[in-house]
Design a protein around this motif. Sequence first.
Motif, mmCIF file in Angstrom:
data_model
loop_
_atom_site.group_PDB
_atom_site.id
_atom_site.type_symbol
_atom_site.label_atom_id
_atom_site.label_comp_id
_atom_site.label_asym_id
_atom_site.label_seq_id
_atom_site.Cartn_x
_atom_site.Cartn_y
_atom_site.Cartn_z
ATOM 1 N N ARG A 91 70.589 50.547 20.808
ATOM 2 C CA ARG A 91 70.334 49.616 20.902
ATOM 3 C C ARG A 91 71.616 48.804 22.738
ATOM 4 O O ARG A 91 71.611 48.178 23.186
ATOM 5 C CB ARG A 91 71.293 48.054 20.622
ATOM 6 C CG ARG A 91 69.791 49.253 19.179
ATOM 7 C CD ARG A 91 70.442 47.836 17.721
ATOM 8 N NE ARG A 91 69.117 47.417 16.467
ATOM 9 C CZ ARG A 91 69.328 46.660 15.429
ATOM 10 N NH1 ARG A 91 70.326 45.679 15.768
ATOM 11 N NH2 ARG A 91 68.713 47.208 14.195
ATOM 12 N N HIS A 92 72.622 50.357 22.626
ATOM 13 C CA HIS A 92 73.460 50.334 23.385
ATOM 14 C C HIS A 92 73.669 51.735 23.865
ATOM 15 O O HIS A 92 74.790 52.525 23.873
ATOM 16 C CB HIS A 92 75.097 49.415 22.703
ATOM 17 C CG HIS A 92 74.916 48.636 22.527
ATOM 18 N ND1 HIS A 92 74.754 46.897 22.725
ATOM 19 C CD2 HIS A 92 74.630 48.126 20.204
ATOM 20 C CE1 HIS A 92 74.610 45.961 21.752
ATOM 21 N NE2 HIS A 92 74.693 46.919 20.533
ATOM 22 N N VAL B 148 80.619 44.340 22.066
ATOM 23 C CA VAL B 148 79.976 45.133 23.585
ATOM 24 C C VAL B 148 79.902 43.640 24.604
ATOM 25 O O VAL B 148 80.849 44.617 25.426
ATOM 26 C CB VAL B 148 78.133 45.800 23.378
ATOM 27 C CG1 VAL B 148 77.922 46.613 24.765
ATOM 28 C CG2 VAL B 148 78.738 46.824 22.308
ATOM 29 N N GLU B 149 79.888 43.080 24.003
ATOM 30 C CA GLU B 149 79.365 41.896 25.060
ATOM 31 C C GLU B 149 80.962 41.440 25.345
ATOM 32 O O GLU B 149 81.125 41.338 26.780
ATOM 33 C CB GLU B 149 78.703 40.866 24.580
ATOM 34 C CG GLU B 149 77.123 41.448 24.544
ATOM 35 C CD GLU B 149 76.333 39.724 23.841
ATOM 36 O OE1 GLU B 149 75.287 39.616 24.345
ATOM 37 O OE2 GLU B 149 76.972 39.171 22.790
ATOM 38 N N LYS C 110 77.050 43.874 18.878
ATOM 39 C CA LYS C 110 76.546 43.490 20.023
ATOM 40 C C LYS C 110 77.991 42.797 20.603
ATOM 41 O O LYS C 110 77.905 42.246 21.832
ATOM 42 C CB LYS C 110 75.508 42.859 19.762
ATOM 43 C CG LYS C 110 75.156 42.119 21.048
ATOM 44 C CD LYS C 110 73.312 41.724 20.651
ATOM 45 C CE LYS C 110 72.651 40.720 21.994
ATOM 46 N NZ LYS C 110 73.392 39.476 22.216
ATOM 47 N N MET D 64 74.998 45.451 13.410
ATOM 48 C CA MET D 64 74.729 45.363 15.088
ATOM 49 C C MET D 64 74.895 44.174 15.319
ATOM 50 O O MET D 64 75.048 43.900 16.307
ATOM 51 C CB MET D 64 73.022 46.272 14.489
ATOM 52 C CG MET D 64 72.817 47.088 14.135
ATOM 53 S SD MET D 64 73.557 48.404 14.789
ATOM 54 C CE MET D 64 73.161 49.710 13.765
ATOM 55 N N THR D 65 74.673 42.972 14.666
ATOM 56 C CA THR D 65 75.044 41.913 15.538
ATOM 57 C C THR D 65 76.578 41.977 15.917
ATOM 58 O O THR D 65 76.605 41.380 17.230
ATOM 59 C CB THR D 65 74.997 40.331 14.836
ATOM 60 O OG1 THR D 65 73.648 40.491 14.037
ATOM 61 C CG2 THR D 65 75.708 39.974 15.187
#
Length: 423
Positions: free
Chosen positions: A319-320, A262-263, A259, A255-256
């Motif tokens: 989360r997203h 996505v960023e 993220k 998940m990290t």
Amino acid sequence: MPSPLADPVKLPCGLVLPNRLSKAAMAEMIAKTNKPNQTLSDAYDQWSQGGWGSILTGNVQVDVNHLGSPFDPALHAEYKGEENLVAQWKHYADACQKHGTPAIVQICHPGRQSFRVAGHRGIWANTIAPSAVPINLGSGLLERFIAALAWTAPREMTRAEVERVISQFVDTARLMADAGFSGVELHGAHGYLIDQFLSGKTNLRTDEYGGTPEKRARFVLEILSQTRKVVPTTFCIGIKLNSADHSSDTFEETMTQIKLLVEAGIDFMEISGGTYEDPKMMGYPTKTETESTTAPVKSERTAAREAFFLEFAKEVRKRHPGLVLMLTGGFRSRAGAESAIRDGACDLVGIGRPAAIDPKFPLLLLDESVEDEKAALQLNKVPPPFYARWLPRNLIGAGAESTYYSGQIQRLAKGLATVAPAL
């Protein structure tokens, strides 16, 4: 009531997919000289007429010396804008997009999973990987023999080799953009090189490309950032991850990494694994199950994998919520695909094997005059070959399925009728 499958989807880069159904990537085994050819174009011409919202190609390898299969198309050398090379790939792109469907090229490097006979490096040359972790099929004598026969030992990549492979990914994406494709998908699943960098099991490095989840993601993040600089702003860049490559032990690490992707501005993420074959995956029984007491029961292992697949997909969505998410794995019916959309598990539905049997499958799913019960294409498992009893079990199913459906794709290219697996 119109099907949600017919809704268009706009990606962050601005590319608009006309509906939510995507022809998923499958091995074609057609590029005999590792270059796109007329046969490959003929196969994709069939899909271009099928009403898909997007078409994902099979693997295009970024280095002809390291192939996933002997007949993958690949980049043969550093791309310097050669017009004849662009024209060769443009013919392929035009066939894919002849009827307006955006085509996205799955670009890949197999790393340690490049077979001895796949690639121009020679059958004795080492494969390359983030770390020198050999492929392990099992501890038995037969498993070890087959692994040694199929693959050479991987060699840990030097810093210069890491940078070169990053450049190869960027070159391949730039060539695809120049040829007129709508985007690329970075293959970060199924144990290929990007996945090898992301995973702590295969990446034991202690430099800037390993040691933490963030450092293990640096390889793919550099591919993404450098590619953005050389392709049009409307050219999409997606990534494919496989929930089955991860586990509950590494869930937060994964998940990290998601993220970070996505960023960095990934346009879509495809998650493969498990199955969304029908509404029962969403907790609803199928019509057949409500009428029968003899429905097949999944093994505990299969049920656990599917449960993790759903948990993985839903947690990414939670989360997203703005991430365009594609799920691929076992979709066979309108009801199943609509359930995944309405449940909020995904935005795009990836369909693989049914597309090899019926290249116009979306036209059936989107036809409101067809009842839900008939808007489906159920497929039997491909029977294993006679010699399967002597092979490691984990090689049998995937190999038989891939070989069978690549054969159907070749039939499509020749204009022949396809054949679904028999009982």
